[in-house]
Design a protein around this motif. Structure first.
Motif, PDB file in Angstrom:
ATOM      1  N   VAL A   1       3.456  -7.235   8.902  1.00 21.11           N
ATOM      2  CA  VAL A   1       4.825  -7.212   8.289  1.00 21.11           C
ATOM      3  C   VAL A   1       5.627  -8.478   7.847  1.00 21.11           C
ATOM      4  CG1 VAL A   1       7.322  -6.427   8.183  1.00 21.11           C
ATOM      5  CG2 VAL A   1       5.403  -4.831   8.744  1.00 21.11           C
ATOM      6  N   GLY A   2       5.498  -9.387   9.166  1.00 24.16           N
ATOM      7  CA  GLY A   2       5.945 -10.641   8.927  1.00 24.16           C
ATOM      8  C   GLY A   2       5.336 -11.809   7.786  1.00 24.16           C
ATOM      9  N   LEU A   3       3.879 -11.560   8.125  1.00 27.77           N
ATOM     10  CA  LEU A   3       3.068 -12.132   7.217  1.00 27.77           C
ATOM     11  C   LEU A   3       3.204 -11.875   5.803  1.00 27.77           C
ATOM     12  CD1 LEU A   3       1.144 -14.546   7.222  1.00 27.77           C
ATOM     13  CD2 LEU A   3      -0.827 -12.639   7.199  1.00 27.77           C
ATOM     14  N   GLY A   4       3.315 -10.479   5.502  1.00 27.48           N
ATOM     15  CA  GLY A   4       3.310 -10.092   4.080  1.00 27.48           C
ATOM     16  C   GLY A   4       5.047 -10.606   3.396  1.00 27.48           C
ATOM     17  N   LEU A   5       5.857 -10.625   4.149  1.00 28.41           N
ATOM     18  CA  LEU A   5       7.326 -10.769   3.749  1.00 28.41           C
ATOM     19  C   LEU A   5       7.218 -12.333   3.526  1.00 28.41           C
ATOM     20  CD1 LEU A   5       9.476  -8.586   5.959  1.00 28.41           C
ATOM     21  CD2 LEU A   5       8.974  -8.441   3.581  1.00 28.41           C
ATOM     22  N   ILE A   6       6.595 -13.231   4.511  1.00 27.80           N
ATOM     23  CA  ILE A   6       6.757 -14.671   4.357  1.00 27.80           C
ATOM     24  C   ILE A   6       6.020 -15.079   3.037  1.00 27.80           C
ATOM     25  CG2 ILE A   6       5.814 -16.712   5.298  1.00 27.80           C
ATOM     26  CD1 ILE A   6       6.902 -15.551   7.859  1.00 27.80           C
ATOM     27  N   LEU A   7       4.727 -14.609   2.777  1.00 25.80           N
ATOM     28  CA  LEU A   7       3.805 -14.728   1.708  1.00 25.80           C
ATOM     29  C   LEU A   7       4.231 -14.240   0.437  1.00 25.80           C
ATOM     30  CD1 LEU A   7       0.250 -14.607   3.248  1.00 25.80           C
ATOM     31  CD2 LEU A   7       1.890 -16.810   2.983  1.00 25.80           C
ATOM     32  N   GLY A   8       5.137 -13.037   0.487  1.00 28.76           N
ATOM     33  CA  GLY A   8       5.420 -12.468  -0.596  1.00 28.76           C
ATOM     34  C   GLY A   8       4.540 -11.526  -1.267  1.00 28.76           C
ATOM     35  N   CYS A   9       3.649 -11.187  -0.338  1.00 34.25           N
ATOM     36  CA  CYS A   9       2.289 -10.417  -0.650  1.00 34.25           C
ATOM     37  C   CYS A   9       2.583  -8.962  -0.129  1.00 34.25           C
ATOM     38  CB  CYS A   9       1.065 -11.029  -0.015  1.00 34.25           C
ATOM     39  SG  CYS A   9      -0.363 -10.204  -0.587  1.00 34.25           S
ATOM     40  N   LEU A  10       2.527  -7.828  -1.321  1.00 37.15           N
ATOM     41  CA  LEU A  10       2.603  -6.580  -0.931  1.00 37.15           C
ATOM     42  C   LEU A  10       4.084  -6.286  -0.293  1.00 37.15           C
ATOM     43  CD1 LEU A  10      -0.998  -5.571   0.044  1.00 37.15           C
ATOM     44  CD2 LEU A  10       0.041  -5.294  -2.093  1.00 37.15           C
ATOM     45  N   THR A  11       5.108  -7.079  -0.850  1.00 39.70           N
ATOM     46  CA  THR A  11       6.385  -7.155  -0.289  1.00 39.70           C
ATOM     47  C   THR A  11       7.099  -5.933  -0.103  1.00 39.70           C
ATOM     48  OG1 THR A  11       6.555  -9.346  -1.219  1.00 39.70           O
ATOM     49  CG2 THR A  11       8.438  -8.225  -0.413  1.00 39.70           C
ATOM     50  N   THR A  12       6.959  -4.986  -0.883  1.00 35.48           N
ATOM     51  CA  THR A  12       7.776  -3.550  -0.964  1.00 35.48           C
ATOM     52  C   THR A  12       6.819  -2.817   0.119  1.00 35.48           C
ATOM     53  OG1 THR A  12       7.828  -3.789  -3.419  1.00 35.48           O
ATOM     54  CG2 THR A  12       8.261  -1.529  -2.217  1.00 35.48           C
ATOM     55  N   ALA A  13       5.559  -2.805   0.315  1.00 28.87           N
ATOM     56  CA  ALA A  13       4.904  -2.126   1.480  1.00 28.87           C
ATOM     57  C   ALA A  13       5.222  -2.629   2.769  1.00 28.87           C
ATOM     58  CB  ALA A  13       3.370  -2.299   1.166  1.00 28.87           C
ATOM     59  N   ALA A  14       5.418  -4.080   2.775  1.00 27.51           N
ATOM     60  CA  ALA A  14       5.654  -4.821   4.023  1.00 27.51           C
ATOM     61  C   ALA A  14       7.204  -4.297   4.531  1.00 27.51           C
ATOM     62  CB  ALA A  14       5.479  -6.301   3.972  1.00 27.51           C
ATOM     63  N   ILE A  15       7.979  -4.478   3.465  1.00 29.53           N
ATOM     64  CA  ILE A  15       9.275  -4.085   4.086  1.00 29.53           C
ATOM     65  C   ILE A  15       9.673  -2.672   4.338  1.00 29.53           C
ATOM     66  CG2 ILE A  15      10.492  -3.685   1.881  1.00 29.53           C
ATOM     67  CD1 ILE A  15      11.863  -6.003   4.667  1.00 29.53           C
ATOM     68  N   PHE A  16       8.814  -1.759   3.714  1.00 26.05           N
ATOM     69  CA  PHE A  16       8.920  -0.047   4.194  1.00 26.05           C
ATOM     70  C   PHE A  16       8.386  -0.134   5.367  1.00 26.05           C
ATOM     71  CE2 PHE A  16       6.514   3.600   4.474  1.00 26.05           C
ATOM     72  CZ  PHE A  16       7.541   4.586   4.332  1.00 26.05           C
ATOM     73  N   PHE A  17       7.109  -0.882   5.879  1.00 29.74           N
ATOM     74  CA  PHE A  17       6.807  -0.359   7.222  1.00 29.74           C
ATOM     75  C   PHE A  17       7.522  -1.027   8.170  1.00 29.74           C
ATOM     76  CE2 PHE A  17       2.752   0.559   4.960  1.00 29.74           C
ATOM     77  CZ  PHE A  17       2.684   1.828   5.323  1.00 29.74           C
ATOM     78  N   GLY A  18       8.177  -2.271   7.899  1.00 30.67           N
ATOM     79  CA  GLY A  18       9.138  -2.889   8.609  1.00 30.67           C
ATOM     80  C   GLY A  18      10.198  -2.158   9.053  1.00 30.67           C
ATOM     81  N   MET A  19      10.809  -1.348   8.026  1.00 31.04           N
ATOM     82  CA  MET A  19      12.098  -0.443   8.196  1.00 31.04           C
ATOM     83  C   MET A  19      11.501   0.731   9.014  1.00 31.04           C
ATOM     84  SD  MET A  19      13.726  -0.375   4.314  1.00 31.04           S
ATOM     85  CE  MET A  19      15.155   0.348   4.709  1.00 31.04           C
ATOM     86  N   MET A  20      10.311   1.340   8.912  1.00 27.76           N
ATOM     87  CA  MET A  20       9.804   2.364   9.647  1.00 27.76           C
ATOM     88  C   MET A  20       9.971   1.974  11.107  1.00 27.76           C
ATOM     89  SD  MET A  20       8.943   4.944   7.963  1.00 27.76           S
ATOM     90  CE  MET A  20       8.054   6.065   8.813  1.00 27.76           C
ATOM     91  N   MET A  21       9.570   0.566  11.475  1.00 26.27           N
ATOM     92  CA  MET A  21       9.496   0.186  12.747  1.00 26.27           C
ATOM     93  C   MET A  21      10.920   0.132  13.382  1.00 26.27           C
ATOM     94  SD  MET A  21       6.341  -2.246  13.485  1.00 26.27           S
ATOM     95  CE  MET A  21       6.472  -3.249  11.900  1.00 26.27           C
TER      96      MET A  21
END
Length: 167
Positions: free
Chosen positions: A91-111
């Motif tokens: 999740v952190g890597l996806g957010l930092i790279l801006g790659c599949l951002t919406t999916a990354a933030i969704f799973f981050g919110m789930m956690m």
């Protein structure tokens, strides 16, 4: 008006980049610590502690969540011991790279919500609040990142798959 600004404005994407980098760093370092710490990561102590928070006059863990922990999470602790550190790191890597951002933030919110349901406040409410801006912004949150190229590619690929299915 605010949602439209978040979803379309270039200056909003700059602010969202800052939020993404902050949240991404928080997630990535938390996951990295679990992946590289002394001994393998074990969530069973945390989950058993959450079960203890179900009792008393003002329980901080709901009965339904406690049932989930007791009947699903603890019996499948091996999966959670793998998913939590890798999930946090990715999740952190996806957010930092801006790659599949919406999916990354969704799973981050789930956690974040899972940790909150387990009776741990910590930085989770702040992270959820900041995450809301990113998930509402959608594509614009990853505009300054790999999503600029990844999302159009995936849309084209998916359109071709659907077109082949229709034929």
């Amino acid at each position: 008006m605010v949602v439209r600004w978040l979803r379309e404005n270039f200056y909003a994407s700059i602010i969202l980049l800052i939020l993404r980098l902050y949240l991404g760093w928080q997630w990535m370092t938390a996951g990295w610590e679990k992946l590289t710490g002394e001994g393998p990561f074990d969530a069973s102590g945390f989950l058993k502690g959450a079960l203890k928070k179900m009792g008393g006059e003002h329980p901080s863990v709901s009965q339904w969540w406690g049932s989930f922990i007791e009947n699903f999470a603890l019996p499948n602790i091996g999966f959670f011991n793998f998913a939590i550190p890798w999930g946090e790191f990715l999740v952190g890597l996806g957010l930092i790279l801006g790659c599949l951002t919406t999916a990354a933030i969704f799973f981050g919110m789930m956690m974040n919500f899972s940790f909150l349901f387990s009776g741990t406040v910590s930085s989770n409410p702040q992270m959820v609040l900041l995450s809301i801006f990113i998930i509402v912004a959608g594509f614009n949150a990853g505009r300054i990142g790999l999503d600029r190229w990844v999302i159009p590619y995936l849309r084209t690929w998916w359109g071709n798959v659907r077109k082949k299915q229709a034929d």
